[in-house]
Design a protein around this motif. Structure first.
Motif, PDB file in Angstrom:
ATOM      1  N   GLN A 115       0.847  -1.182   0.000  1.00  0.00           N
ATOM      2  CA  GLN A 115       0.000   0.000   0.000  1.00  0.00           C
ATOM      3  C   GLN A 115       0.890   1.242   0.000  1.00  0.00           C
ATOM      4  OE1 GLN A 115      -3.484   0.068  -0.093  1.00  0.00           O
ATOM      5  NE2 GLN A 115      -3.222  -2.107  -0.527  1.00  0.00           N
ATOM      6  N   ARG A 116       0.369   2.326  -0.504  1.00  0.00           N
ATOM      7  CA  ARG A 116       1.119   3.579  -0.613  1.00  0.00           C
ATOM      8  C   ARG A 116       1.778   3.974   0.707  1.00  0.00           C
ATOM      9  NH1 ARG A 116       1.172   8.806   0.326  1.00  0.00           N
ATOM     10  NH2 ARG A 116       1.689  10.263  -1.311  1.00  0.00           N
ATOM     11  N   ASP A 117       1.059   3.896   1.806  1.00  0.00           N
ATOM     12  CA  ASP A 117       1.605   4.321   3.099  1.00  0.00           C
ATOM     13  C   ASP A 117       2.772   3.454   3.557  1.00  0.00           C
ATOM     14  OD1 ASP A 117      -0.285   6.331   3.146  1.00  0.00           O
ATOM     15  OD2 ASP A 117      -1.638   5.272   4.514  1.00  0.00           O
ATOM     16  N   ASP A 118       2.862   2.221   3.055  1.00  0.00           N
ATOM     17  CA  ASP A 118       3.941   1.317   3.458  1.00  0.00           C
ATOM     18  C   ASP A 118       5.186   1.458   2.593  1.00  0.00           C
ATOM     19  OD1 ASP A 118       2.284   0.255   5.454  1.00  0.00           O
ATOM     20  OD2 ASP A 118       1.407  -1.170   4.046  1.00  0.00           O
ATOM     21  N   ILE A 119       5.086   2.175   1.490  1.00  0.00           N
ATOM     22  CA  ILE A 119       6.206   2.339   0.558  1.00  0.00           C
ATOM     23  C   ILE A 119       7.208   3.382   1.043  1.00  0.00           C
ATOM     24  CG2 ILE A 119       6.787   3.160  -1.780  1.00  0.00           C
ATOM     25  CD1 ILE A 119       5.577   0.456  -1.915  1.00  0.00           C
ATOM     26  N   GLN A 120       6.723   4.420   1.692  1.00  0.00           N
ATOM     27  CA  GLN A 120       7.555   5.577   2.021  1.00  0.00           C
ATOM     28  C   GLN A 120       8.820   5.212   2.796  1.00  0.00           C
ATOM     29  OE1 GLN A 120       5.460   9.052   3.141  1.00  0.00           O
ATOM     30  NE2 GLN A 120       7.253  10.063   3.970  1.00  0.00           N
ATOM     31  N   GLU A 121       8.738   4.255   3.700  1.00  0.00           N
ATOM     32  CA  GLU A 121       9.930   3.892   4.477  1.00  0.00           C
ATOM     33  C   GLU A 121      11.039   3.312   3.601  1.00  0.00           C
ATOM     34  OE1 GLU A 121       9.815   0.004   6.799  1.00  0.00           O
ATOM     35  OE2 GLU A 121       7.681   0.452   6.571  1.00  0.00           O
ATOM     36  N   PHE A 122      10.675   2.788   2.435  1.00  0.00           N
ATOM     37  CA  PHE A 122      11.661   2.197   1.542  1.00  0.00           C
ATOM     38  C   PHE A 122      12.248   3.198   0.554  1.00  0.00           C
ATOM     39  CE2 PHE A 122       8.878  -1.400   2.652  1.00  0.00           C
ATOM     40  CZ  PHE A 122       9.824  -2.276   3.148  1.00  0.00           C
ATOM     41  N   VAL A 123      11.426   4.160   0.084  1.00  0.00           N
ATOM     42  CA  VAL A 123      11.868   5.005  -1.032  1.00  0.00           C
ATOM     43  C   VAL A 123      11.759   6.499  -0.796  1.00  0.00           C
ATOM     44  CG1 VAL A 123      11.411   3.207  -2.731  1.00  0.00           C
ATOM     45  CG2 VAL A 123       9.619   4.863  -2.182  1.00  0.00           C
ATOM     46  N   GLY A 124      11.192   6.924   0.318  1.00  0.00           N
ATOM     47  CA  GLY A 124      11.061   8.348   0.599  1.00  0.00           C
ATOM     48  C   GLY A 124       9.769   8.927   0.044  1.00  0.00           C
ATOM     49  N   SER A 125       9.501  10.169   0.418  1.00  0.00           N
ATOM     50  CA  SER A 125       8.209  10.769   0.105  1.00  0.00           C
ATOM     51  C   SER A 125       8.053  11.176  -1.357  1.00  0.00           C
ATOM     52  CB  SER A 125       7.937  11.965   1.020  1.00  0.00           C
ATOM     53  OG  SER A 125       8.928  12.948   0.851  1.00  0.00           O
ATOM     54  N   ALA A 126       9.109  11.645  -2.023  1.00  0.00           N
ATOM     55  CA  ALA A 126       8.969  12.090  -3.417  1.00  0.00           C
ATOM     56  C   ALA A 126       8.579  10.927  -4.330  1.00  0.00           C
ATOM     57  CB  ALA A 126      10.262  12.735  -3.909  1.00  0.00           C
ATOM     58  N   VAL A 127       9.248   9.801  -4.186  1.00  0.00           N
ATOM     59  CA  VAL A 127       8.931   8.625  -5.006  1.00  0.00           C
ATOM     60  C   VAL A 127       7.558   8.081  -4.621  1.00  0.00           C
ATOM     61  CG1 VAL A 127       9.623   6.256  -5.554  1.00  0.00           C
ATOM     62  CG2 VAL A 127      11.350   8.053  -5.397  1.00  0.00           C
ATOM     63  N   THR A 128       7.267   8.056  -3.330  1.00  0.00           N
ATOM     64  CA  THR A 128       5.965   7.581  -2.866  1.00  0.00           C
ATOM     65  C   THR A 128       4.846   8.428  -3.445  1.00  0.00           C
ATOM     66  OG1 THR A 128       6.923   6.761  -0.808  1.00  0.00           O
ATOM     67  CG2 THR A 128       4.552   7.127  -0.823  1.00  0.00           C
ATOM     68  N   ASP A 129       5.007   9.737  -3.436  1.00  0.00           N
ATOM     69  CA  ASP A 129       3.983  10.627  -3.976  1.00  0.00           C
ATOM     70  C   ASP A 129       3.794  10.407  -5.473  1.00  0.00           C
ATOM     71  OD1 ASP A 129       3.591  11.675  -1.456  1.00  0.00           O
ATOM     72  OD2 ASP A 129       4.757  13.501  -1.834  1.00  0.00           O
ATOM     73  N   ALA A 130       4.884  10.252  -6.214  1.00  0.00           N
ATOM     74  CA  ALA A 130       4.787  10.044  -7.658  1.00  0.00           C
ATOM     75  C   ALA A 130       4.063   8.731  -7.969  1.00  0.00           C
ATOM     76  CB  ALA A 130       6.173  10.049  -8.286  1.00  0.00           C
ATOM     77  N   ALA A 131       4.442   7.663  -7.290  1.00  0.00           N
ATOM     78  CA  ALA A 131       3.777   6.375  -7.511  1.00  0.00           C
ATOM     79  C   ALA A 131       2.337   6.419  -7.024  1.00  0.00           C
ATOM     80  CB  ALA A 131       4.543   5.257  -6.811  1.00  0.00           C
ATOM     81  N   GLY A 132       2.112   7.122  -5.925  1.00  0.00           N
ATOM     82  CA  GLY A 132       0.771   7.229  -5.366  1.00  0.00           C
ATOM     83  C   GLY A 132      -0.214   7.902  -6.298  1.00  0.00           C
ATOM     84  N   ASN A 133       0.270   8.771  -7.171  1.00  0.00           N
ATOM     85  CA  ASN A 133      -0.592   9.438  -8.141  1.00  0.00           C
ATOM     86  C   ASN A 133      -1.125   8.477  -9.199  1.00  0.00           C
ATOM     87  OD1 ASN A 133      -0.320  11.957  -6.951  1.00  0.00           O
ATOM     88  ND2 ASN A 133       1.471  12.470  -8.174  1.00  0.00           N
ATOM     89  N   CYS A 134      -0.538   7.280  -9.291  1.00  0.00           N
ATOM     90  CA  CYS A 134      -0.905   6.313 -10.331  1.00  0.00           C
ATOM     91  C   CYS A 134      -1.620   5.083  -9.783  1.00  0.00           C
ATOM     92  CB  CYS A 134       0.356   5.878 -11.070  1.00  0.00           C
ATOM     93  SG  CYS A 134       1.196   7.239 -11.909  1.00  0.00           S
ATOM     94  N   VAL A 135      -1.851   5.037  -8.492  1.00  0.00           N
ATOM     95  CA  VAL A 135      -2.432   3.859  -7.858  1.00  0.00           C
ATOM     96  C   VAL A 135      -3.837   3.601  -8.391  1.00  0.00           C
ATOM     97  CG1 VAL A 135      -3.263   2.946  -5.661  1.00  0.00           C
ATOM     98  CG2 VAL A 135      -1.047   4.036  -5.784  1.00  0.00           C
ATOM     99  N   GLY A 136      -4.122   2.312  -8.647  1.00  0.00           N
ATOM    100  CA  GLY A 136      -5.434   1.899  -9.130  1.00  0.00           C
ATOM    101  C   GLY A 136      -6.336   1.459  -7.995  1.00  0.00           C
ATOM    102  N   GLU A 137      -7.309   0.612  -8.345  1.00  0.00           N
ATOM    103  CA  GLU A 137      -8.332   0.232  -7.384  1.00  0.00           C
ATOM    104  C   GLU A 137      -7.825  -0.569  -6.188  1.00  0.00           C
ATOM    105  OE1 GLU A 137      -8.859  -3.100 -10.611  1.00  0.00           O
ATOM    106  OE2 GLU A 137      -8.744  -0.936 -10.757  1.00  0.00           O
ATOM    107  N   THR A 138      -6.700  -1.257  -6.323  1.00  0.00           N
ATOM    108  CA  THR A 138      -6.187  -2.043  -5.195  1.00  0.00           C
ATOM    109  C   THR A 138      -5.458  -1.176  -4.177  1.00  0.00           C
ATOM    110  OG1 THR A 138      -4.025  -2.486  -6.178  1.00  0.00           O
ATOM    111  CG2 THR A 138      -5.821  -4.032  -6.715  1.00  0.00           C
TER     112      THR A 138
END
Length: 106
Positions: free
Chosen positions: A68-91
């Motif tokens: 999930q988006r909230d679990d990604i940030q610890e691995f890649v930081g907020s900038a990458v998380t935000d960019a990927a989060g803008n593309c998240v689908g229904e899951t």
């Protein structure tokens, strides 16, 4: 993470996605590549750390997981998380290759 991340690389609405085409109705996942991966503008493609070019339509496989988006940030930081989060689908999940994962073209 010990899961297998796999799919066909696609660009959808300015988002780089992995699609599991062998699974009927499967969603597309935004993808975060291992450290050392770069983007090639022309023609559009991902360039893996070893220099292998992965163009849209190419299938890839590697170690990682779907988080999930909230679990990604610890691995890649907020900038990458935000960019990927803008593309998240229904899951709500994002495909994440492990930092040192050896991504293979399938």
């Amino acid at each position: 993470m010990e899961a297998e991340v796999r799919g066909t690389v696609e660009i959808r609405d300015d988002c780089l996605m992995l699609v599991q085409e062998d699974v009927p109705g499967a969603p597309a996942y935004p993808v975060i590549w291992p450290a050392g991966t770069t983007w090639q503008e022309d023609p559009p493609a991902v360039v893996l750390e070893g220099g292998q070019v992965v163009e849209p339509g190419t299938s890839v496989i590697g170690a990682g997981g779907y988080l999930q988006r909230d679990d990604i940030q610890e691995f890649v930081g907020s900038a990458v998380t935000d960019a990927a989060g803008n593309c998240v689908g229904e899951t709500g999940e994002i495909a994440l290759f492990n930092i040192g994962s050896d991504v293979q073209v399938a």
